[in-house]
Scaffold this motif. Structure first.
Motif, PDB file in Angstrom:
ATOM      1  N   GLY A   1       0.842  -1.192   0.000  1.00  0.00           N
ATOM      2  CA  GLY A   1       0.000   0.000   0.000  1.00  0.00           C
ATOM      3  C   GLY A   1       0.874   1.237   0.000  1.00  0.00           C
ATOM      4  O   GLY A   1       2.019   1.183   0.463  1.00  0.00           O
TER       5      GLY A   1
ATOM      6  N   HIS B   1      -3.545   4.269   8.088  1.00  0.00           N
ATOM      7  CA  HIS B   1      -4.760   4.630   8.840  1.00  0.00           C
ATOM      8  C   HIS B   1      -5.366   3.380   9.474  1.00  0.00           C
ATOM      9  O   HIS B   1      -4.823   2.271   9.309  1.00  0.00           O
ATOM     10  CB  HIS B   1      -5.754   5.368   7.917  1.00  0.00           C
ATOM     11  CG  HIS B   1      -6.068   4.632   6.644  1.00  0.00           C
ATOM     12  ND1 HIS B   1      -6.767   3.452   6.626  1.00  0.00           N
ATOM     13  CD2 HIS B   1      -5.771   4.917   5.348  1.00  0.00           C
ATOM     14  CE1 HIS B   1      -6.905   3.050   5.361  1.00  0.00           C
ATOM     15  NE2 HIS B   1      -6.291   3.904   4.566  1.00  0.00           N
TER      16      HIS B   1
ATOM     17  N   GLY C   1       4.405   1.024  -1.043  1.00  0.00           N
ATOM     18  CA  GLY C   1       4.378   1.191  -2.496  1.00  0.00           C
ATOM     19  C   GLY C   1       4.691   2.622  -2.907  1.00  0.00           C
ATOM     20  O   GLY C   1       4.599   3.554  -2.103  1.00  0.00           O
ATOM     21  N   SER C   2       5.091   2.784  -4.171  1.00  0.00           N
ATOM     22  CA  SER C   2       5.427   4.108  -4.718  1.00  0.00           C
ATOM     23  C   SER C   2       6.415   4.818  -3.790  1.00  0.00           C
ATOM     24  O   SER C   2       6.251   5.999  -3.450  1.00  0.00           O
ATOM     25  CB  SER C   2       4.158   4.963  -4.912  1.00  0.00           C
ATOM     26  OG  SER C   2       3.227   4.286  -5.721  1.00  0.00           O
TER      27      SER C   2
ATOM     28  N   ASN D   1       4.683  -3.140 -15.674  1.00  0.00           N
ATOM     29  CA  ASN D   1       3.875  -3.904 -14.718  1.00  0.00           C
ATOM     30  C   ASN D   1       4.249  -5.383 -14.719  1.00  0.00           C
ATOM     31  O   ASN D   1       4.234  -6.041 -13.682  1.00  0.00           O
ATOM     32  CB  ASN D   1       2.386  -3.768 -15.055  1.00  0.00           C
ATOM     33  CG  ASN D   1       1.815  -2.450 -14.578  1.00  0.00           C
ATOM     34  OD1 ASN D   1       2.317  -1.869 -13.614  1.00  0.00           O
ATOM     35  ND2 ASN D   1       0.795  -1.957 -15.254  1.00  0.00           N
TER      36      ASN D   1
ATOM     37  N   TRP E   1       6.950  -6.202 -12.267  1.00  0.00           N
ATOM     38  CA  TRP E   1       6.842  -5.647 -10.905  1.00  0.00           C
ATOM     39  C   TRP E   1       6.901  -6.715  -9.814  1.00  0.00           C
ATOM     40  O   TRP E   1       7.514  -6.517  -8.767  1.00  0.00           O
ATOM     41  CB  TRP E   1       5.568  -4.802 -10.794  1.00  0.00           C
ATOM     42  CG  TRP E   1       5.396  -4.122  -9.472  1.00  0.00           C
ATOM     43  CD1 TRP E   1       6.146  -3.103  -8.964  1.00  0.00           C
ATOM     44  CD2 TRP E   1       4.406  -4.412  -8.476  1.00  0.00           C
ATOM     45  NE1 TRP E   1       5.676  -2.731  -7.716  1.00  0.00           N
ATOM     46  CE2 TRP E   1       4.616  -3.516  -7.406  1.00  0.00           C
ATOM     47  CE3 TRP E   1       3.354  -5.326  -8.398  1.00  0.00           C
ATOM     48  CZ2 TRP E   1       3.817  -3.524  -6.269  1.00  0.00           C
ATOM     49  CZ3 TRP E   1       2.560  -5.326  -7.264  1.00  0.00           C
ATOM     50  CH2 TRP E   1       2.792  -4.437  -6.216  1.00  0.00           C
TER      51      TRP E   1
ATOM     52  N   VAL F   1      -2.773  -5.109  -8.553  1.00  0.00           N
ATOM     53  CA  VAL F   1      -1.901  -5.894  -7.668  1.00  0.00           C
ATOM     54  C   VAL F   1      -2.366  -7.351  -7.647  1.00  0.00           C
ATOM     55  O   VAL F   1      -1.569  -8.295  -7.792  1.00  0.00           O
ATOM     56  CB  VAL F   1      -1.901  -5.296  -6.235  1.00  0.00           C
ATOM     57  CG1 VAL F   1      -1.160  -6.189  -5.258  1.00  0.00           C
ATOM     58  CG2 VAL F   1      -1.292  -3.891  -6.249  1.00  0.00           C
TER      59      VAL F   1
ATOM     60  N   PRO G   1      -9.014  -8.730   1.398  1.00  0.00           N
ATOM     61  CA  PRO G   1      -9.572  -8.536   2.741  1.00  0.00           C
ATOM     62  C   PRO G   1     -10.773  -7.592   2.700  1.00  0.00           C
ATOM     63  O   PRO G   1     -10.800  -6.689   1.866  1.00  0.00           O
ATOM     64  CB  PRO G   1      -8.420  -7.911   3.534  1.00  0.00           C
ATOM     65  CG  PRO G   1      -7.376  -7.543   2.549  1.00  0.00           C
ATOM     66  CD  PRO G   1      -7.753  -8.017   1.196  1.00  0.00           C
TER      67      PRO G   1
ATOM     68  N   LEU H   1     -13.174  -4.505   3.363  1.00  0.00           N
ATOM     69  CA  LEU H   1     -12.837  -3.109   3.660  1.00  0.00           C
ATOM     70  C   LEU H   1     -13.528  -2.678   4.949  1.00  0.00           C
ATOM     71  O   LEU H   1     -14.699  -2.974   5.171  1.00  0.00           O
ATOM     72  CB  LEU H   1     -13.264  -2.206   2.503  1.00  0.00           C
ATOM     73  CG  LEU H   1     -12.401  -2.324   1.251  1.00  0.00           C
ATOM     74  CD1 LEU H   1     -13.016  -1.538   0.111  1.00  0.00           C
ATOM     75  CD2 LEU H   1     -10.961  -1.890   1.513  1.00  0.00           C
TER      76      LEU H   1
HETATM   77  P1  NAD Z   1      -3.637   1.560  -0.515  1.00  0.00           P
HETATM   78  O1  NAD Z   1      -2.821   2.192   0.562  1.00  0.00           O
HETATM   79  O2  NAD Z   1      -4.804   2.297  -1.100  1.00  0.00           O
HETATM   80  O3  NAD Z   1      -4.223   0.182  -0.007  1.00  0.00           O
HETATM   81  C1  NAD Z   1      -3.441  -0.907   0.347  1.00  0.00           C
HETATM   82  C2  NAD Z   1      -4.354  -2.024   0.831  1.00  0.00           C
HETATM   83  O4  NAD Z   1      -4.840  -1.702   2.126  1.00  0.00           O
HETATM   84  C3  NAD Z   1      -5.622  -2.229  -0.022  1.00  0.00           C
HETATM   85  O5  NAD Z   1      -5.352  -3.097  -1.102  1.00  0.00           O
HETATM   86  C4  NAD Z   1      -6.594  -2.839   0.955  1.00  0.00           C
HETATM   87  O6  NAD Z   1      -6.426  -4.246   0.992  1.00  0.00           O
HETATM   88  C5  NAD Z   1      -6.128  -2.254   2.309  1.00  0.00           C
HETATM   89  N1  NAD Z   1      -7.044  -1.197   2.774  1.00  0.00           N
HETATM   90  C6  NAD Z   1      -7.073   0.126   2.437  1.00  0.00           C
HETATM   91  N2  NAD Z   1      -8.091   0.748   3.067  1.00  0.00           N
HETATM   92  C7  NAD Z   1      -8.714  -0.183   3.819  1.00  0.00           C
HETATM   93  C8  NAD Z   1      -9.853  -0.178   4.696  1.00  0.00           C
HETATM   94  N3  NAD Z   1     -10.577   0.932   4.934  1.00  0.00           N
HETATM   95  N4  NAD Z   1     -10.204  -1.341   5.296  1.00  0.00           N
HETATM   96  C9  NAD Z   1      -9.496  -2.479   5.080  1.00  0.00           C
HETATM   97  N5  NAD Z   1      -8.429  -2.561   4.241  1.00  0.00           N
HETATM   98  C10 NAD Z   1      -8.040  -1.428   3.644  1.00  0.00           C
HETATM   99  O7  NAD Z   1      -2.587   1.149  -1.636  1.00  0.00           O
HETATM  100  P2  NAD Z   1      -2.666   0.657  -3.152  1.00  0.00           P
HETATM  101  O8  NAD Z   1      -2.981   1.778  -4.059  1.00  0.00           O
HETATM  102  O9  NAD Z   1      -3.486  -0.600  -3.293  1.00  0.00           O
HETATM  103  O10 NAD Z   1      -1.101   0.309  -3.347  1.00  0.00           O
HETATM  104  C11 NAD Z   1      -0.612  -0.412  -4.400  1.00  0.00           C
HETATM  105  C12 NAD Z   1       0.836  -0.010  -4.643  1.00  0.00           C
HETATM  106  O11 NAD Z   1       1.407  -0.933  -5.576  1.00  0.00           O
HETATM  107  C13 NAD Z   1       0.983   1.398  -5.250  1.00  0.00           C
HETATM  108  O12 NAD Z   1       2.071   2.057  -4.648  1.00  0.00           O
HETATM  109  C14 NAD Z   1       1.273   1.085  -6.715  1.00  0.00           C
HETATM  110  O13 NAD Z   1       2.031   2.104  -7.374  1.00  0.00           O
HETATM  111  C15 NAD Z   1       2.068  -0.204  -6.564  1.00  0.00           C
HETATM  112  N6  NAD Z   1       2.143  -0.942  -7.846  1.00  0.00           N
HETATM  113  C16 NAD Z   1       3.186  -0.672  -8.654  1.00  0.00           C
HETATM  114  C17 NAD Z   1       3.287  -1.298  -9.901  1.00  0.00           C
HETATM  115  C18 NAD Z   1       4.469  -0.943 -10.755  1.00  0.00           C
HETATM  116  O14 NAD Z   1       5.372  -0.272 -10.270  1.00  0.00           O
HETATM  117  N7  NAD Z   1       4.488  -1.328 -12.034  1.00  0.00           N
HETATM  118  C19 NAD Z   1       2.338  -2.233 -10.279  1.00  0.00           C
HETATM  119  C20 NAD Z   1       1.279  -2.505  -9.399  1.00  0.00           C
HETATM  120  C21 NAD Z   1       1.181  -1.837  -8.174  1.00  0.00           C
END
Ligand code: NAD
Length: 175
Positions: A11, A17, A39-40, A85, A88, A109, A123, A125
Motif C-alpha cells: 500500500g 490509517h 508502495g510508490s 507492470n 513488478w 496488484v 480482505p 474493507l
Molecule cells: P492503498 O494504501 O490504497 O491500499 C493498500 C491495501 O490496504 C488495499 O489493497 C486494501 O487491501 C487495504 N485497505 C485500504 N483501506 C482499507 C480499509 N478501509 N479497510 C481495510 N483494508 C483497507 O494502496 P494501493 O494503491 O493498493 O497500493 C498499491 C501499490 O502498488 C501502489 O504504490 C502502486 O504504485 C504499486 N504498484 C506498482 C506497480 C508498478 O510499479 N508497475 C504495479 C502494481 C502496483
C-alpha cells in the motif's frame, strides 16, 4: 518446527490509517509474519503522496508498536514503482522475504500476483468511506478531524515532520 507462513500487503500508506491496521491484524490472524511493502516509495511532496518512504516507515513502525504488534512478526520494505507492470512482481520478490499469500483490494496488484501463481486474498474493507488515505489528506487540508482516522503515534510523527504545513503549502496554486 513447522514452516513459517508469510503474507504480503502492499500500500502507499499516505498515511497509514485504521483501515490498514485492521487488515494487518487480519493478516496476522492468518499467517505468522506480515511483510508490509510501502508502495510508490519514490514519491513524496505531492498532494496525493505527501510523505517520503522514510517518513512512512517511521509511521508504520510506531503504529504497529502502539497496537502491541511484536517486531518479530513484521517486515517493512519500501518498493519503488517501475515502468513495466509485467516485471513488478519480480521487483517485489527481490526486495522482500519469501511469502505465500498476497492481501490486496487493488485489482492490478491482485492480477499481477495471480499471474505469478501466488495465492491472493481480498480482505474486507473496514469503513472505507472514512478510512482511506484520500479522506485523511482531504481532512488535513480543510482543517477537519483527521486525527481520529489514524493511530495516535502517527499523529505525533505527522506533527514532528510538520506534515500539515507541508500539505497546505503544496496545495497552493502555482506550485
Ligand atoms: P492503498 O494504501 O490504497 O491500499 C493498500 C491495501 O490496504 C488495499 O489493497 C486494501 O487491501 C487495504 N485497505 C485500504 N483501506 C482499507 C480499509 N478501509 N479497510 C481495510 N483494508 C483497507 O494502496 P494501493 O494503491 O493498493 O497500493 C498499491 C501499490 O502498488 C501502489 O504504490 C502502486 O504504485 C504499486 N504498484 C506498482 C506497480 C508498478 O510499479 N508497475 C504495479 C502494481 C502496483
Amino acid at each position: 518446527m513447522a514452516d513459517i507462513m508469510r503474507g504480503l500487503l502492499v500500500g502507499r500508506m499516505q498515511p497509514i490509517h485504521e483501515g490498514h491496521m485492521d487488515v494487518i491484524r487480519r493478516i496476522l490472524g492468518d499467517v505468522d509474519e506480515v511483510i508490509i511493502c510501502i508502495g510508490s516509495a519514490q514519491l513524496s511532496h505531492s498532494i496525493k503522496d505527501p510523505f517520503t518512504a522514510g517518513e512512512r516507515t517511521m509511521m508504520i513502525n510506531k503504529a504497529l508498536t502502539e497496537h502491541g504488534i511484536p517486531a518479530s512478526s513484521y517486515y517493512i520494505t519500501p518498493i519503488q514503482d517501475i515502468a513495466c507492470n509485467s516485471l513488478w512482481v519480480a521487483q517485489v520478490e527481490m526486495l522482500t522475504p519469501p511469502f505465500e499469500v498476497v492481501y490486496s483490494g487493488n485489482s492490478l496488484v491482485q492480477r499481477l500476483f495471480l499471474e505469478a501463481d501466488y495465492k491472493v486474498t481480498e480482505p474486507p474493507l473496514f469503513n472505507r468511506e472514512i478510512y482511506s488515505g484520500t479522506e485523511v489528506r482531504r481532512r488535513m487540508l480543510v482543517g477537519e478531524d483527521w486525527e481520529s482516522l489514524i493511530p495516535k503515534s502517527v499523529i505525533e510523527v505527522i506533527k514532528e515532520i510538520e506534515g500539515i504545513p507541508r500539505l497546505k503549502h503544496l496545495s497552493k496554486k502555482g506550485t
